[in-house]
Design a protein around this motif. Structure first.
Motif, PDB file in Angstrom:
ATOM      1  N   ASP A  38      43.559  -7.881 -17.746  1.00  0.00           N
ATOM      2  CA  ASP A  38      42.254  -7.563 -18.324  1.00  0.00           C
ATOM      3  C   ASP A  38      41.399  -6.755 -17.347  1.00  0.00           C
ATOM      4  N   ASP A  39      41.734  -6.829 -16.072  1.00  0.00           N
ATOM      5  CA  ASP A  39      40.987  -6.115 -15.030  1.00  0.00           C
ATOM      6  C   ASP A  39      41.535  -4.712 -14.765  1.00  0.00           C
ATOM      7  N   TYR A  40      42.563  -4.322 -15.467  1.00  0.00           N
ATOM      8  CA  TYR A  40      43.274  -3.077 -15.181  1.00  0.00           C
ATOM      9  C   TYR A  40      42.352  -1.857 -15.110  1.00  0.00           C
ATOM     10  N   TYR A  41      41.393  -1.749 -16.015  1.00  0.00           N
ATOM     11  CA  TYR A  41      40.532  -0.556 -16.078  1.00  0.00           C
ATOM     12  C   TYR A  41      39.201  -0.715 -15.346  1.00  0.00           C
ATOM     13  N   THR A  42      39.063  -1.768 -14.572  1.00  0.00           N
ATOM     14  CA  THR A  42      37.821  -1.952 -13.825  1.00  0.00           C
ATOM     15  C   THR A  42      37.755  -0.954 -12.673  1.00  0.00           C
ATOM     16  N   GLU A  43      36.559  -0.774 -12.152  1.00  0.00           N
ATOM     17  CA  GLU A  43      36.282   0.252 -11.133  1.00  0.00           C
ATOM     18  C   GLU A  43      37.225   0.198  -9.924  1.00  0.00           C
ATOM     19  N   GLY A  44      37.328  -0.956  -9.334  1.00  0.00           N
ATOM     20  CA  GLY A  44      38.110  -1.082  -8.098  1.00  0.00           C
ATOM     21  C   GLY A  44      39.595  -0.867  -8.312  1.00  0.00           C
ATOM     22  N   TRP A  45      40.120  -1.428  -9.389  1.00  0.00           N
ATOM     23  CA  TRP A  45      41.554  -1.264  -9.643  1.00  0.00           C
ATOM     24  C   TRP A  45      41.881   0.170 -10.016  1.00  0.00           C
ATOM     25  N   ALA A  46      41.000   0.831 -10.730  1.00  0.00           N
ATOM     26  CA  ALA A  46      41.215   2.245 -11.045  1.00  0.00           C
ATOM     27  C   ALA A  46      41.198   3.078  -9.758  1.00  0.00           C
ATOM     28  N   ALA A  47      40.290   2.733  -8.850  1.00  0.00           N
ATOM     29  CA  ALA A  47      40.225   3.453  -7.570  1.00  0.00           C
ATOM     30  C   ALA A  47      41.506   3.236  -6.760  1.00  0.00           C
ATOM     31  N   LEU A  48      42.016   2.015  -6.751  1.00  0.00           N
ATOM     32  CA  LEU A  48      43.260   1.741  -6.012  1.00  0.00           C
ATOM     33  C   LEU A  48      44.440   2.524  -6.594  1.00  0.00           C
ATOM     34  N   ARG A  49      44.512   2.604  -7.912  1.00  0.00           N
ATOM     35  CA  ARG A  49      45.608   3.384  -8.519  1.00  0.00           C
ATOM     36  C   ARG A  49      45.478   4.856  -8.179  1.00  0.00           C
ATOM     37  N   GLN A  50      44.252   5.378  -8.187  1.00  0.00           N
ATOM     38  CA  GLN A  50      44.055   6.784  -7.840  1.00  0.00           C
ATOM     39  C   GLN A  50      44.430   7.031  -6.381  1.00  0.00           C
ATOM     40  N   CYS A  51      44.129   6.094  -5.516  1.00  0.00           N
ATOM     41  CA  CYS A  51      44.512   6.222  -4.105  1.00  0.00           C
ATOM     42  C   CYS A  51      46.031   6.282  -3.956  1.00  0.00           C
ATOM     43  N   ALA A  52      46.735   5.467  -4.711  1.00  0.00           N
ATOM     44  CA  ALA A  52      48.202   5.481  -4.652  1.00  0.00           C
ATOM     45  C   ALA A  52      48.738   6.836  -5.105  1.00  0.00           C
TER      46      ALA A  52
END
Length: 181
Positions: A38-52
């Protein structure tokens, strides 16, 4: 004509590549999927995916191997080649440091969010605090600038006693990065 600094250039490139390798290790080790989907699209997780994604891109982008032919013999040609590789390695390390710092901000966001939620699902009562977490993340991400990274890395290199005489300027680094986006 030779200036006798090719050994220093070679050592500098090796140092930069070692730093880049270490940063890539940390970038690759960071989580990209939240424990709760449920947290997949939250700010921090989206930022972590973009960093990867950005970390993989900077690792995979091709080096500019075009080095103009120079006069003055093999040592001058080696100097030109080393200066080209120095720009490449320096720029990759710069971008990797930026990604690493962004990951750190996103991971702090995860910690703040976890403190707010304390194991519960997000509810209306959490909205204000979660919004503050998101805002703090945006502040931290905005503070990660090319200027600050360049300055911090130069300072670190100086403190480590590294040879920085021919390091590229911030403008050269930014140009190198712009071409590879």
């Amino acid at each position: 004509m030779a200036d006798g600094l090719n050994d220093q250039r070679t050592t500098r490139v090796a140092d930069l590549l070692a730093d880049f390798r270490n940063l890539q290790y940390y970038i690759a080790a960071a989580p990209v999927d939240p424990p709760n989907q449920d947290d997949y699209y939250t700010e921090g997780w989206a930022a972590l995916r973009q960093c990867a994604i950005d970390g993989q891109h900077i690792l995979n982008c091709a080096a500019d191997t075009r080095v103009p032919y120079t006069r003055g013999g093999p040592e001058e040609q080696e100097k030109a080649e080393l200066q080209q590789v120095l720009l490449d390695a320096y720029s990759r390390r710069h971008e990797a440091q930026k990604i690493y710092l962004r990951q750190g901000a996103a991971q702090r966001w995860i910690d703040w969010r976890d403190q707010v939620l304390q194991g519960q699902a997000p509810q209306a009562g959490h909205a204000q605090q979660l919004s503050a977490c998101d805002a703090q993340l945006q502040v931290e991400l905005a503070a990660i600038t090319d200027d600050s990274i360049y300055s911090d890395m130069r300072s670190s290199d100086f403190q480590l006693g590294r040879w920085t005489y021919e390091d590229p300027s911030l403008r050269q680094v930014q140009r190198w990065l712009r071409v590879r986006r």
